[in-house]
Design an enzyme around this catalytic site. Structure first.
Site, PDB file in Angstrom:
ATOM      1  N   ASP A  12     105.780  56.142  24.390  1.00 30.82           N
ATOM      2  CA  ASP A  12     106.718  56.363  23.288  1.00 30.82           C
ATOM      3  C   ASP A  12     106.440  55.422  22.119  1.00 30.82           C
ATOM      4  O   ASP A  12     105.988  54.293  22.318  1.00 30.82           O
ATOM      5  CB  ASP A  12     108.160  56.178  23.816  1.00 30.82           C
ATOM      6  CG  ASP A  12     109.190  56.811  22.911  1.00 30.82           C
ATOM      7  OD1 ASP A  12     108.813  57.603  22.022  1.00 30.82           O
ATOM      8  OD2 ASP A  12     110.388  56.518  23.098  1.00 30.82           O
ATOM      9  N   ASN A  14     104.925  56.532  18.957  1.00 35.12           N
ATOM     10  CA  ASN A  14     103.854  56.961  18.033  1.00 35.12           C
ATOM     11  C   ASN A  14     104.372  57.152  16.613  1.00 35.12           C
ATOM     12  O   ASN A  14     103.739  56.714  15.647  1.00 35.12           O
ATOM     13  CB  ASN A  14     103.256  58.302  18.479  1.00 35.12           C
ATOM     14  CG  ASN A  14     102.494  58.200  19.774  1.00 35.12           C
ATOM     15  OD1 ASN A  14     102.266  57.108  20.274  1.00 35.12           O
ATOM     16  ND2 ASN A  14     102.097  59.348  20.315  1.00 35.12           N
ATOM     17  N   ARG A  25     103.913  60.885  10.904  1.00 31.99           N
ATOM     18  CA  ARG A  25     104.079  60.684  12.348  1.00 31.99           C
ATOM     19  C   ARG A  25     102.848  61.132  13.134  1.00 31.99           C
ATOM     20  O   ARG A  25     102.474  60.522  14.136  1.00 31.99           O
ATOM     21  CB  ARG A  25     105.298  61.477  12.858  1.00 31.99           C
ATOM     22  CG  ARG A  25     106.624  61.007  12.321  1.00 31.99           C
ATOM     23  CD  ARG A  25     107.739  61.954  12.793  1.00 31.99           C
ATOM     24  NE  ARG A  25     107.723  62.101  14.225  1.00 31.99           N
ATOM     25  CZ  ARG A  25     108.257  61.223  15.076  1.00 31.99           C
ATOM     26  NH1 ARG A  25     108.886  60.165  14.618  1.00 31.99           N
ATOM     27  NH2 ARG A  25     108.182  61.419  16.370  1.00 31.99           N
ATOM     28  N   HIS A  29     100.262  60.034  16.555  1.00 32.22           N
ATOM     29  CA  HIS A  29      99.870  60.797  17.750  1.00 32.22           C
ATOM     30  C   HIS A  29      98.355  60.735  17.963  1.00 32.22           C
ATOM     31  O   HIS A  29      97.880  60.669  19.090  1.00 32.22           O
ATOM     32  CB  HIS A  29     100.333  62.253  17.639  1.00 32.22           C
ATOM     33  CG  HIS A  29     101.823  62.398  17.581  1.00 32.22           C
ATOM     34  ND1 HIS A  29     102.662  61.684  18.411  1.00 32.22           N
ATOM     35  CD2 HIS A  29     102.637  63.163  16.804  1.00 32.22           C
ATOM     36  CE1 HIS A  29     103.918  62.008  18.135  1.00 32.22           C
ATOM     37  NE2 HIS A  29     103.928  62.893  17.157  1.00 32.22           N
ATOM     38  N   SER A  57     107.770  66.582  26.141  1.00 31.21           N
ATOM     39  CA  SER A  57     108.923  66.974  26.964  1.00 31.21           C
ATOM     40  C   SER A  57     109.425  68.372  26.575  1.00 31.21           C
ATOM     41  O   SER A  57     109.074  68.892  25.506  1.00 31.21           O
ATOM     42  CB  SER A  57     110.062  65.966  26.781  1.00 31.21           C
ATOM     43  OG  SER A  57     110.663  66.120  25.510  1.00 31.21           O
ATOM     44  N   THR A  58     110.267  68.950  27.439  1.00 29.77           N
ATOM     45  CA  THR A  58     110.859  70.266  27.100  1.00 29.77           C
ATOM     46  C   THR A  58     111.673  70.147  25.804  1.00 29.77           C
ATOM     47  O   THR A  58     111.753  71.094  25.036  1.00 29.77           O
ATOM     48  CB  THR A  58     111.768  70.781  28.240  1.00 29.77           C
ATOM     49  OG1 THR A  58     112.612  69.724  28.695  1.00 29.77           O
ATOM     50  CG2 THR A  58     110.968  71.290  29.423  1.00 29.77           C
ATOM     51  N   TRP A  61     109.943  70.402  22.114  1.00 31.67           N
ATOM     52  CA  TRP A  61     109.733  71.694  21.429  1.00 31.67           C
ATOM     53  C   TRP A  61     110.656  71.829  20.221  1.00 31.67           C
ATOM     54  O   TRP A  61     110.407  72.641  19.340  1.00 31.67           O
ATOM     55  CB  TRP A  61     109.977  72.873  22.378  1.00 31.67           C
ATOM     56  CG  TRP A  61     108.921  73.046  23.432  1.00 31.67           C
ATOM     57  CD1 TRP A  61     109.073  72.890  24.780  1.00 31.67           C
ATOM     58  CD2 TRP A  61     107.549  73.435  23.236  1.00 31.67           C
ATOM     59  NE1 TRP A  61     107.877  73.143  25.431  1.00 31.67           N
ATOM     60  CE2 TRP A  61     106.934  73.483  24.508  1.00 31.67           C
ATOM     61  CE3 TRP A  61     106.782  73.730  22.099  1.00 31.67           C
ATOM     62  CZ2 TRP A  61     105.584  73.816  24.676  1.00 31.67           C
ATOM     63  CZ3 TRP A  61     105.446  74.070  22.268  1.00 31.67           C
ATOM     64  CH2 TRP A  61     104.854  74.107  23.545  1.00 31.67           C
ATOM     65  N   LEU A 123      90.658  58.886  40.470  1.00 30.21           N
ATOM     66  CA  LEU A 123      92.023  58.921  39.928  1.00 30.21           C
ATOM     67  C   LEU A 123      92.565  60.353  39.806  1.00 30.21           C
ATOM     68  O   LEU A 123      91.873  61.247  39.325  1.00 30.21           O
ATOM     69  CB  LEU A 123      92.026  58.253  38.546  1.00 30.21           C
ATOM     70  CG  LEU A 123      93.332  58.308  37.753  1.00 30.21           C
ATOM     71  CD1 LEU A 123      94.394  57.420  38.379  1.00 30.21           C
ATOM     72  CD2 LEU A 123      93.102  57.881  36.308  1.00 30.21           C
TER      73      LEU A 123
HETATM   74  C1  IPE Z   1     109.978  61.010  25.667  1.00 30.31           C
HETATM   75  O1  IPE Z   1     110.013  60.488  24.386  1.00 30.31           O
HETATM   76  C2  IPE Z   1     108.920  62.033  25.781  1.00 30.31           C
HETATM   77  C3  IPE Z   1     107.545  61.555  25.642  1.00 30.31           C
HETATM   78  C4  IPE Z   1     107.163  60.314  25.495  1.00 30.31           C
HETATM   79  C5  IPE Z   1     106.545  62.575  25.711  1.00 30.31           C
HETATM   80  P1  IPE Z   1     111.019  60.997  23.273  1.00 30.31           P
HETATM   81  O2  IPE Z   1     110.724  60.223  22.053  1.00 30.31           O
HETATM   82  O3  IPE Z   1     110.954  62.471  23.159  1.00 30.31           O
HETATM   83  O4  IPE Z   1     112.437  60.615  23.893  1.00 30.31           O
HETATM   84  P2  IPE Z   1     113.819  60.278  23.213  1.00 30.31           P
HETATM   85  O5  IPE Z   1     114.145  61.417  22.296  1.00 30.31           O
HETATM   86  O6  IPE Z   1     113.643  59.006  22.459  1.00 30.31           O
HETATM   87  O7  IPE Z   1     114.769  60.119  24.353  1.00 30.31           O
HETATM   88  C1  IPE Z   2     105.892  59.682  21.745  1.00 27.78           C
HETATM   89  O1  IPE Z   2     106.075  59.166  20.467  1.00 27.78           O
HETATM   90  C2  IPE Z   2     105.031  60.921  21.738  1.00 27.78           C
HETATM   91  C3  IPE Z   2     105.770  62.172  21.960  1.00 27.78           C
HETATM   92  C4  IPE Z   2     107.028  62.266  22.269  1.00 27.78           C
HETATM   93  C5  IPE Z   2     105.012  63.396  21.817  1.00 27.78           C
HETATM   94  P1  IPE Z   2     107.232  59.672  19.521  1.00 27.78           P
HETATM   95  O2  IPE Z   2     106.706  60.805  18.701  1.00 27.78           O
HETATM   96  O3  IPE Z   2     108.463  59.974  20.286  1.00 27.78           O
HETATM   97  O4  IPE Z   2     107.444  58.413  18.596  1.00 27.78           O
HETATM   98  P2  IPE Z   2     108.827  57.794  18.124  1.00 27.78           P
HETATM   99  O5  IPE Z   2     109.656  57.562  19.332  1.00 27.78           O
HETATM  100  O6  IPE Z   2     109.467  58.793  17.199  1.00 27.78           O
HETATM  101  O7  IPE Z   2     108.442  56.534  17.432  1.00 27.78           O
HETATM  102 MG    MG Z   3     110.036  58.839  20.876  1.00 28.82          MG
END
Ligand code: IPE
Ligand code: IPE
Ligand code: MG
Length: 243
Positions: A12, A14, A25, A29, A57-58, A61, A123
């Site tokens: 988390d 990115n 953003r 990624h 995550s779901t 989307w 792995l």
């Molecule tokens: C969780 O992160 C999902 C992934 C890292 C792929 P999110 O950024 O989507 O989660 P929330 O919204 O902060 O809970």
């Molecule tokens: C995690 O980083 C990657 C995905 C959920 C795909 P975020 O995109 O959630 O980054 P923040 O949490 O908004 O900084």
């Molecule tokens: Mg996030």
């Protein structure tokens, strides 16, 4: 040092990393994917048996369409470029999550990488993609109910092992260590059943800044944890307790 058999990572931060640099953003990624590549290799070299990476995550989307489609493009490009390296590193790739929602070409690329690495014995690398624990549990309940309806199983026979083997993570063992970067301290619908006795490691480091030495810190913290699974540790002196 005790190594976890299974590490699961919620990658988390990115978006925040990119925003701090005044970039979109999606830039985060792209960098995050490079970091994932390094961490996969590091885990493989350390002899970790299972690594699950929460990639999408779901709920993700519901992000803006442009971000979602760029994430899919990154994933497809990663798999096309990296599958050869995965084979070289003896890494077996698989995916958990609802792939019916993933664009067809991406799903095909995923299928090819799974097939190409299926004989690898090092792995076990699992991407949680279009994954949500509630959806996974819902699916498991549905499949168990169908078996009961078909007369293959009675309601009395439903136990933890039946549920366990109906989940998409089966037969990977439960994660021993769950790492989440970026300072958030929640599961966000990740491996809720499987995390019953996982050790959690939260760090403020944003995923694009995560390095192998941060991984080592997490592993060091893990090796110092006392896991009791609800029992008492072997050297607790029960004689000391008052009657
Ligand atoms: C969780 O992160 C999902 C992934 C890292 C792929 P999110 O950024 O989507 O989660 P929330 O919204 O902060 O809970
Ligand atoms: C995690 O980083 C990657 C995905 C959920 C795909 P975020 O995109 O959630 O980054 P923040 O949490 O908004 O900084
Ligand atoms: Mg996030």
């Amino acid at each position: 040092m005790t190594l976890p058999k299974h590490i699961a990572i919620i990658m988390d931060g990115n978006g925040r990393w990119a925003q701090l640099k005044g970039r979109p953003r999606t830039f985060g990624h792209v960098k995050g994917t490079r970091v994932a590549k390094k961490i996969i290799t590091a885990c493989s070299k350390k002899g970790i048996k299972n690594l699950t990476l929460y990639a999408f995550s779901t709920e993700n989307w519901f992000r803006p369409q442009a971000e979602v489609s760029l994430l899919m493009t990154i994933l497809r490009r990663y798999l096309k470029r990296e599958t050869e390296n995965l084979i070289k590193e003896n890494i077996r790739f698989s995916v958990i999550g609802d792939l019916s929602r993933v664009p067809k070409d991406v799903a095909e690329t995923i299928g090819k990488s799974i097939e190409a690495t299926s004989k690898c014995t090092g792995l076990n690398l699992v991407f949680a993609l279009s994954y949500g624990s509630r959806q996974e549990i819902t699916e498991a309940v549905r499949s168990i109910a169908a078996r009961v309806e078909a007369g293959e199983l009675s309601a009395d026979e439903i136990d933890e092992s039946v549920i366990n083997s109906s989940l998409s993570t089966y037969p990977t063992p439960d994660p021993d260590l769950i790492i989440r970067t970026s300072g958030e301290q929640r599961l966000s619908n990740f491996l809720m059943w499987q995390a019953a006795y996982s050790e959690f490691y939260f760090t403020d480091i944003l995923w694009p800044n995560f390095t192998e030495s941060h991984l080592d810190e997490a592993l060091h913290a893990f090796s110092g944890r006392q896991r009791r699974f609800g029992k008492v540790s072997a050297n607790d002196n029960l004689e000391k307790f008052p009657n």
